[in-house]
Write an enzyme that holds these catalytic residues in place. Structure first.
Site, PDB file in Angstrom:
ATOM      1  N   GLY A  11       0.817  -1.222   0.000  1.00  6.79           N
ATOM      2  CA  GLY A  11       0.000   0.000   0.000  1.00  6.79           C
ATOM      3  C   GLY A  11       0.842   1.258   0.000  1.00  6.79           C
ATOM      4  O   GLY A  11       2.078   1.206  -0.089  1.00  6.79           O
ATOM      5  N   GLN A  12       0.149   2.430   0.119  1.00  6.19           N
ATOM      6  CA  GLN A  12       0.851   3.719   0.028  1.00  6.19           C
ATOM      7  C   GLN A  12       1.913   3.854   1.122  1.00  6.19           C
ATOM      8  O   GLN A  12       3.050   4.244   0.846  1.00  6.19           O
ATOM      9  CB  GLN A  12      -0.153   4.882   0.164  1.00  6.19           C
ATOM     10  N   ASP A  34       1.156  -8.963   2.085  1.00  7.43           N
ATOM     11  CA  ASP A  34      -0.008  -8.287   1.513  1.00  7.43           C
ATOM     12  C   ASP A  34      -0.911  -9.359   0.911  1.00  7.43           C
ATOM     13  O   ASP A  34      -0.443 -10.459   0.600  1.00  7.43           O
ATOM     14  CB  ASP A  34       0.414  -7.271   0.425  1.00  7.43           C
ATOM     15  N   ARG A  36      -2.339  -9.025  -1.899  1.00  6.87           N
ATOM     16  CA  ARG A  36      -2.142  -8.993  -3.361  1.00  6.87           C
ATOM     17  C   ARG A  36      -0.726  -9.431  -3.711  1.00  6.87           C
ATOM     18  O   ARG A  36       0.153  -9.482  -2.860  1.00  6.87           O
ATOM     19  CB  ARG A  36      -2.309  -7.541  -3.873  1.00  6.87           C
ATOM     20  N   TYR A 142     -15.122   4.374   7.945  1.00  3.20           N
ATOM     21  CA  TYR A 142     -13.670   4.379   8.179  1.00  3.20           C
ATOM     22  C   TYR A 142     -13.353   5.007   9.531  1.00  3.20           C
ATOM     23  O   TYR A 142     -12.624   4.439  10.338  1.00  3.20           O
ATOM     24  CB  TYR A 142     -12.992   5.154   7.068  1.00  3.20           C
TER      25      TYR A 142
HETATM   26  C1  VAH Z   1      -8.044   8.967   3.663  1.00  2.00           C
HETATM   27  N1  VAH Z   1      -5.643   9.209   3.337  1.00  2.00           N
HETATM   28  O1  VAH Z   1      -8.157   9.980   2.973  1.00  2.00           O
HETATM   29  C2  VAH Z   1      -6.653   8.669   4.259  1.00  2.00           C
HETATM   30  C3  VAH Z   1      -6.468   9.320   5.601  1.00  2.00           C
HETATM   31  C4  VAH Z   1      -6.674  11.420   6.930  1.00  2.00           C
HETATM   32  C5  VAH Z   1      -7.016  10.727   5.656  1.00  2.00           C
HETATM   33  O2  VAH Z   1      -6.965   8.558   6.641  1.00  2.00           O
HETATM   34  O3  VAH Z   1      -8.956   8.210   3.922  1.00  2.00           O
END
Ligand code: VAH
Length: 316
Positions: A11-12, A34, A36, A142
């Protein structure tokens, strides 16, 4: 930390963290994993790599035992925007994966780092200089998983003595692996588009302030917190950290200093805009500074110079 297993290593964050840790701790002491497999990835070709689905606790425990790791850095997660498209899966992956790494860490007495995010705050959190300890009522799945994750990590520390630590990352900007499915991704896309097309329309609206950080500072923060003296930590999950704070016009104007004919505009995505508006304008990171010496090197000016130089070197 002597030997570490990283989840979400493609990932990033994971792709750059894997490279940094291999350089600093030795290739044989970093187990990148990972779900993937990606062609031509240095993460896979340049050290230990194992495929791992973080929902598979048996395989996770077997890998941790086989490689005799003492630390797990758990990065596998769905981010904010994609989490709103698949909220049930976001809950299952983000919480199921975290529960598994916590259980494996408890069983094998491992140290565990897993990041939270500014997404762990919501509309009624104080917007400016958001405190370390304050109300957290996020409105995205999230964000819900990040708050629940913070509480779960503190629970495992207090109840079972698992050495859990984490930071609330702001938006992260990098040139190696593009982010996937985030709300702050506009601040990465803009650099790629400015170089490729000299034009970019931001999906985040004018005036929307968000905290951001350049990836080198984020990676160093992970290492510094993991290596910090645990007896000096008052907080654990998770520390506010930030390096800069800007709205889209500010990053566009910084790029224009280097690409004067860069055309910048707006094409606002209402979903990601509403997510961004629910997050803080700025964080108070004083607890991270006081408890484990958090610091950063890159401001918007210095980051822009480095991002454009590194992306040009990739012949974008
Ligand atoms: C997102 N890059 O945009 C992530 C992060 C604070 C943002 O958690 O979901």
């Amino acid at each position: 930390m002597k030997k570490v297993l990283i989840t979400g290593a493609l990932g990033q964050i994971g792709s750059e963290l894997t490279s940094k840790l291999r350089n600093e701790y030795g290739k044989d002491n970093v187990v990148a994993t990972d779900i993937r497999v990606v062609e031509n990835s240095e993460v896979i070709s340049n050290g230990i790599f194992e495929t791992l689905n973080v929902m598979d606790i048996e395989s996770m425990g077997e890998l941790a035992k086989r490689y005799e790791v003492d630390t797990i850095i758990h990065l596998a997660s769905l981010l904010s925007a994609v989490g709103e498209q698949r909220p049930q899966f976001a809950w299952q992956l983000n919480m199921g994966g975290l529960t598994n790494v916590l259980e494996v860490s408890k069983e094998l007495n491992l140290k565990l780092f897993t990041p939270s995010s500014i997404a762990a705050f919501g509309e009624n959190s104080p917007k400016n200089l958001t405190p370390q300890d304050t109300i957290q009522r996020p409105s995205t799945m999230y964000g819900v998983t990040k708050v629940a994750g913070e509480l779960l990590c503190d629970y495992y520390f207090n109840k079972f003595g698992v050495d859990t630590r984490g930071v609330r990352f702001p938006g992260l900007i990098s040139y190696v692996t593009p982010p996937g499915g985030g709300t702050t991704d506009y601040a990465v896309d803009i650099y790629y588009e400015a170089l490729k097309n000299k034009k970019y329309d931001s999906f985040i609206a004018k005036g929307t302030q968000m905290d951001m950080m350049y990836m080198p500072d984020a990676l160093q923060a992970i290492v510094d917190l993991i290596e910090a003296d645990g007896s000096k930590l008052i907080h654990r999950n998770a520390f506010n950290i930030t390096a800069m704070n800007f709205e889209p016009d500010e990053i566009a104007n910084e790029i224009k200093k280097h690409i004067p004919d860069f055309e910048f505009g707006y094409d606002v995505d209402p979903i990601r805009q509403s997510i961004a508006e629910s997050w803080p304008n700025s964080l108070d990171s004083s607890c991270a500074v006081d408890e484990w010496g958090f610091k950063f090197d890159y401001d918007l000016n210095k980051m822009t110079v480095d991002m454009l130089n590194k992306l040009k070197a990739k012949n974008l």
